[in-house]
Design a protein around this motif. Structure first.
Motif, short mmCIF file in Angstrom:
data_model
loop_
_atom_site.label_atom_id
_atom_site.label_comp_id
_atom_site.label_asym_id
_atom_site.label_seq_id
_atom_site.Cartn_x
_atom_site.Cartn_y
_atom_site.Cartn_z
N CYS A 63 0.83 -1.22 0.00
CA CYS A 63 0.00 0.00 0.00
C CYS A 63 0.86 1.26 0.00
CB CYS A 63 -0.94 0.00 1.21
SG CYS A 63 -2.14 -1.34 1.21
N GLY A 64 2.13 1.12 0.38
CA GLY A 64 3.02 2.29 0.38
C GLY A 64 3.72 2.52 -0.93
N LEU A 65 3.47 1.67 -1.93
CA LEU A 65 4.09 1.84 -3.25
C LEU A 65 3.26 2.80 -4.08
CD1 LEU A 65 5.01 -1.89 -3.99
CD2 LEU A 65 6.52 -0.08 -3.14
N LYS A 66 3.89 3.83 -4.59
CA LYS A 66 3.20 4.86 -5.39
C LYS A 66 3.95 5.05 -6.71
CE LYS A 66 0.90 5.70 -1.56
NZ LYS A 66 -0.48 5.20 -1.36
N VAL A 67 3.21 5.04 -7.79
CA VAL A 67 3.79 5.25 -9.13
C VAL A 67 3.23 6.55 -9.67
CG1 VAL A 67 4.01 4.37 -11.47
CG2 VAL A 67 3.98 2.78 -9.54
N LEU A 68 4.12 7.45 -10.05
CA LEU A 68 3.72 8.74 -10.61
C LEU A 68 4.26 8.87 -12.04
CD1 LEU A 68 4.23 11.30 -7.70
CD2 LEU A 68 2.13 10.16 -8.41
N LYS A 69 3.41 9.35 -12.91
CA LYS A 69 3.83 9.64 -14.28
C LYS A 69 4.33 11.09 -14.36
CE LYS A 69 -0.24 8.31 -15.65
NZ LYS A 69 -1.44 7.99 -16.44
N PRO A 70 4.94 11.47 -15.48
CA PRO A 70 5.40 12.86 -15.61
C PRO A 70 4.26 13.85 -15.42
CG PRO A 70 6.36 11.51 -17.35
CD PRO A 70 5.36 10.64 -16.63
N GLN A 71 4.56 14.96 -14.77
CA GLN A 71 3.60 16.03 -14.52
C GLN A 71 2.41 15.57 -13.66
OE1 GLN A 71 4.07 19.31 -15.40
NE2 GLN A 71 6.08 18.61 -16.05
N GLU A 72 2.71 14.73 -12.68
CA GLU A 72 1.71 14.35 -11.68
C GLU A 72 2.28 14.56 -10.30
OE1 GLU A 72 -0.83 10.85 -14.03
OE2 GLU A 72 0.37 10.38 -12.25
N ALA A 73 1.38 14.74 -9.32
CA ALA A 73 1.78 14.93 -7.92
C ALA A 73 0.78 14.22 -7.03
CB ALA A 73 1.86 16.41 -7.57
N LEU A 74 1.23 13.89 -5.84
CA LEU A 74 0.37 13.23 -4.86
C LEU A 74 0.62 13.85 -3.50
CD1 LEU A 74 -1.67 10.93 -4.37
CD2 LEU A 74 0.28 9.44 -3.86
N VAL A 75 -0.43 14.43 -2.93
CA VAL A 75 -0.36 15.05 -1.60
C VAL A 75 -0.68 13.98 -0.57
CG1 VAL A 75 -1.33 16.80 -0.09
CG2 VAL A 75 -1.03 17.29 -2.52
N LEU A 76 0.23 13.80 0.41
CA LEU A 76 0.11 12.74 1.39
C LEU A 76 -0.18 13.29 2.77
CD1 LEU A 76 3.17 10.54 0.31
CD2 LEU A 76 0.76 10.17 -0.25
N THR A 77 -1.07 12.61 3.48
CA THR A 77 -1.36 12.92 4.87
C THR A 77 -1.26 11.64 5.68
OG1 THR A 77 -3.75 12.57 4.55
CG2 THR A 77 -2.91 14.82 4.28
N LEU A 78 -0.86 11.79 6.93
CA LEU A 78 -0.75 10.65 7.85
C LEU A 78 -1.59 10.96 9.08
CD1 LEU A 78 0.51 7.92 8.56
CD2 LEU A 78 2.44 9.17 9.58
N PHE A 79 -2.71 10.25 9.19
CA PHE A 79 -3.65 10.47 10.28
C PHE A 79 -4.06 11.93 10.39
CE2 PHE A 79 -0.89 6.87 11.86
CZ PHE A 79 -1.78 5.87 11.51
N GLY A 80 -4.33 12.53 9.23
CA GLY A 80 -4.82 13.91 9.18
C GLY A 80 -3.75 14.97 9.11
N LYS A 81 -2.48 14.61 9.24
CA LYS A 81 -1.40 15.59 9.21
C LYS A 81 -0.71 15.55 7.86
CE LYS A 81 2.96 16.86 11.45
NZ LYS A 81 3.96 16.50 12.50
N TYR A 82 -0.49 16.74 7.28
CA TYR A 82 0.19 16.84 5.99
C TYR A 82 1.67 16.53 6.19
CZ TYR A 82 2.35 19.08 1.91
OH TYR A 82 3.09 19.34 0.78
#
Length: 346
Positions: A63-82
């Protein structure tokens, strides 16, 4: 909200290979542990129990594996904290309990190049229950990605009154992109809807300053001096002012407005016919003025030439008659049909 870029997380491939190897080891441990348990050896228990635990819970790191293509972003939060933003193409591994967030994921703008999340069919039919859980989580994360590409917003045409009170219909196309993901996600509820609303508002604010066509006594720059600005004749200036107005409103949402262009401009249908007649009348008047100016110049030239060369001596009454006849011939809508006088001129 300050954007934090996570640049040290591109280790998805080693983690995935390690997890796969641990799965293989867990399966072998279960097999050999079961064999040893049958023989009464306690070492079988030490192999069997960890193998069962890893097979049951080993999908969590995936579940911690993330794949991003060019010109993409992913904002991550952990238990409500950025905790940060992943930017740029790559295979990342983050805390499996981190969640991606994008309030505008389900919002589709007209002609907008949003991230395509339709490719989540994910490996056909998944037979393993643990793989199915991981795939479901990954599909949910794909829908949370934020596109950093240049996108186009083309809202529906609006009916607005210009500075003279004439209703017009106008449409614009706005080229924009997200430059600060933290502001886009956390400063506004839905950055796409916010942008769309601000575009409509800015368009109304600017259009109300200008007339559709050049009008006397209208100040469009705010300096107190009448100018010749108009929506039809100053489209570049109007578009630039619309862009600046939108940019000032969406700065807080982490959005950059690259360009704004007028795509449609016309009088509203209820007055279009009347304004067309007005434009036609104005064109006819301008044409008549040009014809009269040219005719007067030709008459003056004819009289001057006759006087200089002494060809014909005309008194004032005959000059007036000649001027009248020439003006009728030159300014008439139809070809002249002269009447020849066969007798004396007097």
């Amino acid at each position: 909200m300050e954007e934090k870029i996570l640049n040290t997380k591109k280790n998805g491939m080693p983690v995935m290979l390690l997890c796969i190897l641990l799965y293989v080891a867990a399966i072998l441990g279960i097999v050999f542990g079961g064999i040893n348990l049958d023989k009464g050896r306690m070492i079988g228990l030490a192999l069997f129990i960890p193998g069962i635990v890893w097979v049951a819970l080993g999908w969590i790191p995936f579940c911690g594996l993330k794949v991003l293509k060019p010109q993409e972003a992913l904002v991550l939060t952990l238990f409500g904290k950025y905790i940060g933003t992943l930017k740029g193409e790559g295979f990342y591994f983050v805390n499996p309990f981190c969640t991606g967030i994008n309030p505008a994921a389900a919002t589709k703008l007209s002609q907008s190049g949003d991230v395509d999340n339709s490719q989540n069919n994910l490996l056909g039919v998944l037979t393993n229950a643990n793989s199915a859980n991981a795939a479901a989580v990954q599909a949910a994360e794909n829908g949370k990605k934020i596109s950093l590409k240049i996108m186009t917003l083309s809202n529906s045409r609006q009916k607005i009154n210009d500075c003279l009170g004439n209703p017009i219909e106008i449409g614009i196309a706005v080229m924009w992109r997200v430059v600060d993901t933290a502001k886009a996600v956390f400063n506004v509820d839905n950055y796409k809807e916010y942008l769309s609303l601000q575009c409509d508002t800015a368009l109304r604010n600017i259009v109300r300053i200008y007339p559709y066509d050049v009008a006397p006594g209208v100040d469009t720059t705010g300096d107190g001096i009448a100018d010749e600005g108009s929506l039809r004749g100053s489209s570049e200036t109007v578009a630039m002012r619309i862009r600046d107005e939108i940019q000032s409103k969406v700065e807080t949402a982490g959005i950059e407005i690259l360009e704004a262009r007028i795509t449609y401009l016309a009088y509203a249908p209820e007055i279009a016919a009347v304004m067309l007649q007005r434009q036609q009348a104005s064109a006819i008047i301008d044409a008549r003025k040009m014809i009269v100016d040219g005719a007067v110049g030709m008459v003056e030239m004819a009289l001057d030439r006759l006087s200089e060369r002494g060809t014909v001596q005309l008194d004032e009454e005959r000059k007036a008659a000649m001027v009248s006849n020439l003006l009728v011939v030159l300014c008439g809508n139809k070809d002249a049909q002269p009447v020849v006088n066969s007798g004396s001129l007097y």
